[in-house]
Design a protein around this motif. Structure first.
Motif, PDB file in Angstrom:
ATOM      1  N   GLU A 170       0.864  -1.175   0.000  1.00  0.00           N
ATOM      2  CA  GLU A 170       0.000   0.000   0.000  1.00  0.00           C
ATOM      3  C   GLU A 170       0.897   1.220   0.000  1.00  0.00           C
ATOM      4  OE1 GLU A 170      -2.247   0.647   3.535  1.00  0.00           O
ATOM      5  OE2 GLU A 170      -0.505   0.546   4.846  1.00  0.00           O
ATOM      6  N   THR A 215       1.333   3.955   1.588  1.00  0.00           N
ATOM      7  CA  THR A 215       1.178   4.780   2.785  1.00  0.00           C
ATOM      8  C   THR A 215       2.498   4.834   3.532  1.00  0.00           C
ATOM      9  OG1 THR A 215      -1.146   4.127   2.997  1.00  0.00           O
ATOM     10  CG2 THR A 215      -0.086   5.100   4.928  1.00  0.00           C
ATOM     11  N   PRO A 230      -3.815   7.759   2.094  1.00  0.00           N
ATOM     12  CA  PRO A 230      -3.702   6.483   1.377  1.00  0.00           C
ATOM     13  C   PRO A 230      -3.406   6.705  -0.105  1.00  0.00           C
ATOM     14  CG  PRO A 230      -5.607   6.472   2.832  1.00  0.00           C
ATOM     15  CD  PRO A 230      -5.083   7.880   2.829  1.00  0.00           C
ATOM     16  N   SER A 231      -2.332   6.059  -0.555  1.00  0.00           N
ATOM     17  CA  SER A 231      -1.926   6.108  -1.971  1.00  0.00           C
ATOM     18  C   SER A 231      -1.692   7.525  -2.476  1.00  0.00           C
ATOM     19  CB  SER A 231      -2.975   5.416  -2.859  1.00  0.00           C
ATOM     20  OG  SER A 231      -3.136   4.083  -2.475  1.00  0.00           O
TER      21      SER A 231
END
Length: 768
Positions: free
Chosen positions: A210, A212, A230-231
């Motif tokens: 991910e 993050t 996030p992302s």
């Protein structure tokens, strides 16, 4: 003859950089266990070097996520958990090299998710020296890589390098994340990001997790918090792969298989998550061929970013590659330049590689610019080179274009010539010099994964997972597994030349000198060449003016012009690369025989020299390692030799040492084009210069003053190729030579016009 307009040159006062001979291997074969395939992390802590390994890498890939292969490179058990995959940390004390390496830590066995015994860690991919709020002093932290059946990755901590404790999970603690790659301290906090995700044993997906970034101010007592959205608010970002401090910001690079990597920055002020600004997108506008930023290093107030494609150059999940890596640099105002790579039009203007070098340092096989580090005023950059995998890969899914390229070169030739990773260095970020292009003489060293500068030298750790048994094709054409004595990670130590002077005796010449000797012992005695030079024993191109009729006259003209650059022809003189002695014979017009010493690399040449210039002294000697005392020579002349030396710059430093204050170095020199260096492997990359300004800098760096450079390319190269072509054509039309001989000589003449960019006369003086 007119002098060129003098370029403006900044004097460089720094080390000459590490060369291949300055590196010594201090550990091989995986610290004695060839399952230690990669030195995956490294740090210098409390005066010692710590290396974290990952183990059984190719055996694990064979089970979890194998590429399409005709045969697997290493021998594997049916169940990879039969192997001891417990990661290790090794320690080395540079002040006590006799003590060797000691095992500081080995991961424990734990009960896996299926009730069987599994290693808690199978790799240590990142290390950092960090002092959290609960740490009494800077502490060694290590992030872990867990097997799919094991517990979630944890952080290791050691205050003394002898005792390690676990301080809880990394990041969010999500068990599906099995590996963390980066640990980075910034503004009193420690940052990391998950790098890999697993679906379970035998069901691994691509390496992504991910996108993050996580942060904590105290790994001992405080939980990790998300430092980024996030992302980065872009779901195509797959993970945050690399990070570094630059210009009072933390810069982070994301993996993006859709459009190419992104670069983000934050001041990390206030409470997390922080405010982030995008610096660059779309893989620096190359697209997903720059899928991920693999290395990020600050050098000379710029941020250098090396790219790569995951899975070693071909991303089979997203069908990206193969392609060579690129290098860019970002400035404090976030403008950027392309350093190594593919020229293109971008929203920030047209970008061309400032180094004039294409992707992968002109090699498709250099898929990652894997690590970079600053040491002793130089930036060093290593590669991941996948050519050693080529014999094992299935060609079923190759494109016709790629297949034809490989077939043309030949897989065996590729491995022989390009096998093994590269290590390059630069002092200005633009002019790059190779340190090694063959895995430090081991083609199974497909990458240099770690580099750490220390007061004791530059430490390197390699990736070499081709063991303990490697698959080889025997004479019958069958494949068989055999022990690989060259397998397992290696650690090398580079020490600056001034600390370990290289002493090479004249009777023990380098390989370059030996090859030149063998070539010129034949070429300089060819009957047709002797005839063309009127049996004068010259071998230069000469200087052609309107009155010159023969090659011998041109050579005499050139010698008169060069000697005229010495104002006072007094004292002694050394004729470097004196050839067959015709140049020394010209010096007899101005110097007594006792004042002339000629040096070259061949006994055969020396015998001819003594006939051409009786009374002069002639000695077999390497011009880059002259056996003369400091400040022992009044003047020095070198005709056409400097560009062949190993290297030209080393010769200039040696000439400066030998000359007396006020003494002059006079020479003619051939400056080759980039095309010649790329195509002719016999030409030394380190003798390539981009232009006359950079050439001038070599003399300034060696210490010379009053450097004068004369571009005489038309008068020398032009005259020589015209007259020699006429001579060869006459020989062919009168049937004195056959067609093959004619073609060979004409190809040689044509190649000179392609290979040579400048032909120059130079006068340089050692300051009084």
């Amino acid at each position: 003859m007119k002098i060129d307009e003098r370029p403006v040159v900044t004097r460089l006062e720094s080390s000459s950089g590490l060369r291949r001979e300055n590196f010594t291997r201090i550990s091989k074969n995986g610290f004695g266990d060839r399952y230690n395939g990669i030195s995956h992390s490294m740090s210098y802590f409390q005066g010692k070097v710590y290396v974290g390994t990952s183990r059984c890498n190719l055996q694990m890939i064979a089970v979890n996520n194998p590429p399409s292969t005709a045969v697997w490179p290493v021998k594997c058990p049916e169940n990879v958990y039969q192997l001891d995959r417990r990661a290790q940390i090794w320690c080395y004390d540079p002040t006590n090299p006799a003590g060797g390496w000691t095992n500081a830590y080995t991961a424990p066995w734990v009960t896996g998710s299926d009730g069987t015994e599994v290693p808690q860690d199978m790799g240590y991919r990142g290390q950092a020296i960090f002092q959290g709020t609960s740490d009494s002093a800077p502490t060694l932290y290590v992030c872990t890589w867990s097997p799919s059946k094991g517990p979630a990755p944890q952080l290791l901590r050691s205050e003394d390098g002898l005792h390690f404790e676990r301080v809880g999970s990394l990041g969010s603690g999500d068990r599906s994340f099995n590996t963390f790659r980066t640990l980075y301290p910034f503004k009193g906090r420690l940052f990391t990001a998950p790098t890999g995700r697993t679906k379970g044993y035998g069901q691994a997906d691509d390496c992504m997790a991910e996108a993050t970034v996580y942060v904590t101010c105290d790994p001992l007592t405080q939980p990790w918090q998300a430092a980024s959205p996030p992302s980065f608010n872009d779901p195509t970002n797959l993970t945050a792969f690399e990070m570094v401090e630059f210009n009072d910001h933390l810069y982070v690079g994301t993996v993006n298989a859709t459009s190419g990597y992104q670069i983000w920055k934050t001041k990390a002020e206030g409470d997390p998550p922080y405010q982030w600004t995008q610096v660059l997108a779309n893989g620096a506008y190359r697209g997903n061929l720059n899928e991920m930023p693999v290395s990020m290093t600050v050098f000379n107030n710029a941020l250098y970013i090396g790219s790569g494609i995951q899975n070693g150059g071909y991303d089979k999940v997203y069908h990206i590659g193969p392609a060579g890596a690129e290098l860019i640099r970002i400035y404090p105002d976030d403008t950027w330049d392309l350093i190594v790579g593919e020229a293109r039009l971008t929203p920030h203007g047209y970008k061309y590689p400032l180094s004039d070098i294409g992707p992968g340092f002109d090699s498709l096989f250099n898929a990652h610019f894997w690590r970079s580090v600053v040491y002793d005023g130089w930036l060093y950059l290593s590669t991941y080179n996948w050519s050693i995998f080529l014999p094992y890969l299935s060609q079923q899914n190759w494109s016709n274009t790629f297949k034809k390229r490989i077939q043309k070169l030949g897989i065996h030739n590729i491995v022989q010539k390009w096998g093994g990773c590269d290590l390059w260095r630069t002092q200005d970020g633009v002019r790059w010099l190779p340190v090694s292009r063959n895995g430090l003489d081991n083609p199974y060293n497909y990458g240099i994964r770690t580099m750490v500068p220390t007061p004791h030298g530059l430490f390197l750790g390699t990736a070499n997972t081709f063991g303990p048994e490697v698959c080889l094709r025997v004479s019958s054409g069958e494949w068989t597994y055999a022990p690989n004595p060259s397998s397992g990670t290696e650690v090398w130590l580079g020490v600056p030349p001034q600390q370990t002077p290289v002493v090479v005796k004249a009777e023990e010449p380098s390989q370059t000198v030996t090859e030149l000797k063998e070539k010129y012992d034949v070429r300089m005695y060819e009957p047709l060449v002797d005839e063309y030079y009127d049996y004068s024993d010259f071998y230069s191109w000469g200087y052609w003016d309107a009155q010159t009729q023969t090659q011998k006259e041109a050579c005499l003209n050139m010698m008169e012009l060069l000697i005229s650059l010495i104002p006072e022809k007094q004292g002694n003189i050394i004729d470097v690369a004196c050839g067959k002695g015709a140049t020394s014979r010209c010096l007899l017009k101005y110097y007594p025989p006792s004042a002339i010493t000629g040096i070259d690399i061949s006994d055969k040449l020396m015998d001819t020299c003594r006939q051409n210039a009786p009374g002069c002294e002639f000695v077999v000697m390497d011009a880059t390692r002259m056996d003369f005392a400091d400040a022992s020579c009044d003047n020095m002349i070198c005709v056409d030799g400097a560009g062949l030396f190993d290297t030209r710059e080393r010769f200039l430093h040696e000439a400066f040492r030998v000359l007396k204050p006020g003494g002059r170095l006079i020479l003619s020199d051939r400056l080759i084009s980039k095309a010649a260096v790329k195509r002719l492997r016999s030409i030394n990359w380190e003798n390539y210069v981009r232009d006359l300004k950079e050439y001038d800098t070599l003399y300034q760096r060696a210490g010379f003053d009053n450097v004068q450079i004369y571009d005489v390319t038309p008068e020398c190269l032009g005259g020589y190729t015209d007259r020699f072509s006429d001579f060869i054509c006459r020989k062919f039309t009168t049937q004195a030579i056959d067609r093959d001989t004619f073609n060979n000589f004409m190809s040689f003449i044509l190649s000179r016009t392609i290979i040579i960019r400048y032909y120059v006369f130079v006068s340089a003086q050692k300051p009084v």
